[in-house]
Design an enzyme around this catalytic site. Structure first.
Site, PDB file in Angstrom:
ATOM      1  N   HIS A 177      -2.159  -4.722   2.356  1.00  0.00           N
ATOM      2  CA  HIS A 177      -3.472  -4.522   2.789  1.00  0.00           C
ATOM      3  C   HIS A 177      -3.411  -4.261   4.384  1.00  0.00           C
ATOM      4  CE1 HIS A 177      -8.019  -4.673   2.853  1.00  0.00           C
ATOM      5  NE2 HIS A 177      -8.270  -5.916   3.475  1.00  0.00           N
ATOM      6  N   ASP A 219      -6.351   7.315  -0.989  1.00  0.00           N
ATOM      7  CA  ASP A 219      -7.170   7.518   0.084  1.00  0.00           C
ATOM      8  C   ASP A 219      -6.065   7.678   1.300  1.00  0.00           C
ATOM      9  OD1 ASP A 219      -9.674   7.512  -0.929  1.00  0.00           O
ATOM     10  OD2 ASP A 219     -10.022   5.545  -0.667  1.00  0.00           O
ATOM     11  N   ARG A 220      -6.669   8.449   2.195  1.00  0.00           N
ATOM     12  CA  ARG A 220      -5.943   8.691   3.457  1.00  0.00           C
ATOM     13  C   ARG A 220      -4.754   9.655   3.341  1.00  0.00           C
ATOM     14  NH1 ARG A 220      -6.919   3.019   5.600  1.00  0.00           N
ATOM     15  NH2 ARG A 220      -8.593   3.368   7.200  1.00  0.00           N
ATOM     16  N   HIS A 246      -1.076   4.580  -0.375  1.00  0.00           N
ATOM     17  CA  HIS A 246      -2.050   5.343   0.381  1.00  0.00           C
ATOM     18  C   HIS A 246      -1.752   6.889   0.281  1.00  0.00           C
ATOM     19  CE1 HIS A 246      -5.250   2.830   1.807  1.00  0.00           C
ATOM     20  NE2 HIS A 246      -4.383   1.938   2.136  1.00  0.00           N
ATOM     21  N   ASP A 261       1.103  -1.202   0.085  1.00  0.00           N
ATOM     22  CA  ASP A 261       0.094  -0.081   0.099  1.00  0.00           C
ATOM     23  C   ASP A 261       1.021   1.193   0.030  1.00  0.00           C
ATOM     24  OD1 ASP A 261      -1.544  -2.212   1.025  1.00  0.00           O
ATOM     25  OD2 ASP A 261      -2.917  -0.775   2.049  1.00  0.00           O
ATOM     26  N   ASN A 294      -8.591  -2.576  -2.199  1.00  0.00           N
ATOM     27  CA  ASN A 294      -9.991  -2.264  -1.749  1.00  0.00           C
ATOM     28  C   ASN A 294     -10.373  -0.680  -1.721  1.00  0.00           C
ATOM     29  OD1 ASN A 294      -8.219  -2.368   0.642  1.00  0.00           O
ATOM     30  ND2 ASN A 294     -10.048  -1.653   1.866  1.00  0.00           N
ATOM     31  N   HIS A 295      -9.315   0.184  -1.894  1.00  0.00           N
ATOM     32  CA  HIS A 295      -9.347   1.610  -1.939  1.00  0.00           C
ATOM     33  C   HIS A 295      -9.481   2.031  -3.210  1.00  0.00           C
ATOM     34  CE1 HIS A 295      -9.313   3.237   2.314  1.00  0.00           C
ATOM     35  NE2 HIS A 295      -9.135   1.988   2.470  1.00  0.00           N
ATOM     36  N   HIS A 337      -3.652  -7.856  -3.376  1.00  0.00           N
ATOM     37  CA  HIS A 337      -3.756  -6.981  -2.546  1.00  0.00           C
ATOM     38  C   HIS A 337      -4.211  -7.521  -1.264  1.00  0.00           C
ATOM     39  CE1 HIS A 337      -4.583  -3.279  -0.414  1.00  0.00           C
ATOM     40  NE2 HIS A 337      -5.701  -3.453  -0.154  1.00  0.00           N
ATOM     41  N   ASP A 377      -4.121  -0.080  -3.502  1.00  0.00           N
ATOM     42  CA  ASP A 377      -4.414   1.032  -2.303  1.00  0.00           C
ATOM     43  C   ASP A 377      -3.283   2.076  -2.591  1.00  0.00           C
ATOM     44  OD1 ASP A 377      -6.577  -0.507  -1.344  1.00  0.00           O
ATOM     45  OD2 ASP A 377      -5.534  -0.287   0.710  1.00  0.00           O
ATOM     46  N   ARG A 386     -12.501  -6.909   9.536  1.00  0.00           N
ATOM     47  CA  ARG A 386     -12.897  -5.529   8.858  1.00  0.00           C
ATOM     48  C   ARG A 386     -14.304  -5.753   8.612  1.00  0.00           C
ATOM     49  NH1 ARG A 386      -8.196  -3.464   6.353  1.00  0.00           N
ATOM     50  NH2 ARG A 386      -6.466  -4.853   6.469  1.00  0.00           N
TER      51      ARG A 386
END
Length: 488
Positions: free
Chosen positions: A416, A262-263, A232, A230, A291-292, A342, A259, A389
């Site tokens: 992940h 995001d964030r 991110h 990730d 997933n993002h 991922h 990923d 999750r």
């Protein structure tokens, strides 16, 4: 005890809770969860359950947070904090409409709570916005990649570039010189023009869509392969990763496990650079979906807001990003030996590469093989269990062994999950987690890593690195729903 009295279970629970609070303040979420769990075993108070729920939220475990919040509500339906925790967990999963119901319950108990009023209004506004956006879309709509294709009447090349723009321009055929200039341009917090953003997204989408769900990667004996986790939206850490790993090229492959956005608040820069490399080196540079890379989480975790703030373009440009995301392959099979994905594995045995290649990936999955690949996590126990999750499955070493044997693979590399040292080796060495975003969300304090593999044995070599300074946009700066949660 000092007064000579024997400690009660309630007294011991308080001590565990206070230890948990200390770990929580240090950002050691897993240790905090352990302490709160011991407190709960001794004295199951709603407050302790909500403390653990908050630690689960910080640890990105929305499913576990919801379970704790629901148990707290079962014990005391008037315990307002439990509804807050439940709502936050729902928002984390992109279920904003369901979160609205929780905030409504908070106001029913405490109608004058100003914080609850604000969260309810924010949530209600987002639900209405999503409903409006859904209403203006037509069921049968030409894709934006088709609408703005190179040879179309509305070609992206016809989009006006402001006269004031002085950065690199996307050439007809992408070059290394352009990618390096774009990389430096964005490092200076400057954006490419809207025309070039459209051009990059459309070209990348078309290339990505040409690959199967499971991409076979065959590296020559002279090449090394870097597998990354990730990112991110941490652009300056991504640049450092490339400095450590070397420039991509025919002898230096890269596989990124998803990923990208995001964030972190430099997600636009990360994805633009990654797809530029993909266009330049389609057979040496590989990207998987995480997933993002999807609408529901992008709406919550900041990417939609970042696209709007940095690039303009409104809903259409965000939709174009979604078309590009949906074209991302789901996994990579390195020389028939290493499985790169991922999230993880599946809710049933017997899944084959052929089964995965039959899946339709151009969608937003909420169940099935594709959802499992994006959301699942390993666990030390054998078998399967519900995922912490709230989506996907937790899978044990026997599940990993079965999947690898069924498909003639040796081991898997997935991402992940944030890890203190950037990576963790589990399941007797057959399941490796790698995470490439150091000091995640500007707050966790973790190291990051990437893995280098060389033919013919593909023995993992780990490079661990620390976070780099960035210009100052804090994590979650563009989030509409979670921006006030300290990075989560």
């Amino acid at each position: 005890m000092a007064d000579g009295k024997e400690m009660t279970d309630a007294d011991k629970a308080i001590e565990f809770k206070e230890e948990g609070n200390k770990y929580f303040k240090k950002g050691k979420w897993s240790h905090a969860i352990e302490m709160y769990s011991q407190a709960i075993e001794l004295d199951e108070l709603p407050a302790y359950l909500c403390n653990r729920a908050f630690a689960h939220i910080k640890n990105d475990c929305a499913g576990s947070a919801m379970i704790d919040a629901e148990r707290s509500i079962e014990i005391d339906p008037t315990f307002v904090k439990a509804y807050y925790r439940h709502a936050t967990a729902k928002v984390m999963l992109g279920k904003v409409k369901e979160a609205l119901k929780d905030y409504k319950r908070v106001l029913a108990v405490k109608p004058n709570d100003t914080d609850a009023q604000k969260k309810y209004k924010d949530c209600e506004k987002e639900v209405k916005r999503q409903q409006f956006m859904a209403a203006i879309k037509t069921e049968e709509k030409e894709s934006l990649c088709s609408k703005y294709r190179d040879d179309g009447d509305c070609s992206w090349k016809m989009i006006n570039v402001p006269a004031s723009y002085s950065g690199p321009n996307l050439p007809d055929t992408i070059t290394l010189e352009y990618v390096e200039a774009l990389r430096e341009h964005m490092r200076q917090e400057k954006m490419p023009p809207k025309r070039d953003v459209y051009g990059l997204l459309i070209q990348a989408r078309n290339i990505l869509a040409s690959f199967p769900n499971v991409v076979p990667v065959t590296a020559p004996s002279t090449a090394k392969v870097n597998v990354c986790g990730d990112v991110h939206g941490q652009y300056y850490d991504l640049l450092h990763l490339f400095k450590l790993g070397g420039a991509p090229g025919p002898d230096n492959y890269y596989i990124f496990n998803g990923d990208f956005v995001d964030r972190g608040s430099y997600s636009v820069e990360c994805y633009m650079l990654l797809i530029a490399y993909k266009i330049l080196y389609p057979n040496y540079f590989f990207l998987s979906r995480g997933n993002h890379e999807g609408r529901s989480l992008n709406t919550v975790y900041g990417f939609e807001g970042e696209v709007s703030a940095k690039l303009g373009g409104g809903a259409e440009l965000f939709d174009l990003y979604q078309e590009c995301f949906q074209a991302l392959p789901l996994s990579h099979n390195l020389n028939g030996k290493v499985w790169c994905v991922h999230g993880g594995l599946y809710e049933r045995d017997g899944v084959t590469i052929a089964d995965i290649n039959k899946e339709t990936r151009f969608c937003e999955p909420d169940s099935g093989l594709m959802s499992n690949m994006l959301w699942s996590d390993p666990m030390p126990m054998r078998g399967r269990a519900p995922n912490k999750r709230g989506v996907g499955v937790s899978f044990g070493p026997d599940v990993t062994e079965e999947f690898l044997n069924t498909n003639g693979l040796e081991y898997m590399i997935r991402s992940h999950e944030v890890k203190d040292e950037g990576y963790v080796v589990e399941h007797d060495g057959k399941c490796i987690t790698v995470f490439s975003a150091p000091n995640y969300c500007d707050s966790v304090g973790n190291k990051a890593a990437f893995i280098t593999l060389r033919p013919p044995d593909y023995t993992p070599k780990y490079t661990v690195f620390d976070s780099q300074p960035h210009p100052g946009k804090k994590a979650m700066a563009f989030s509409r729903m979670l921006g006030g949660m300290g990075g989560f």
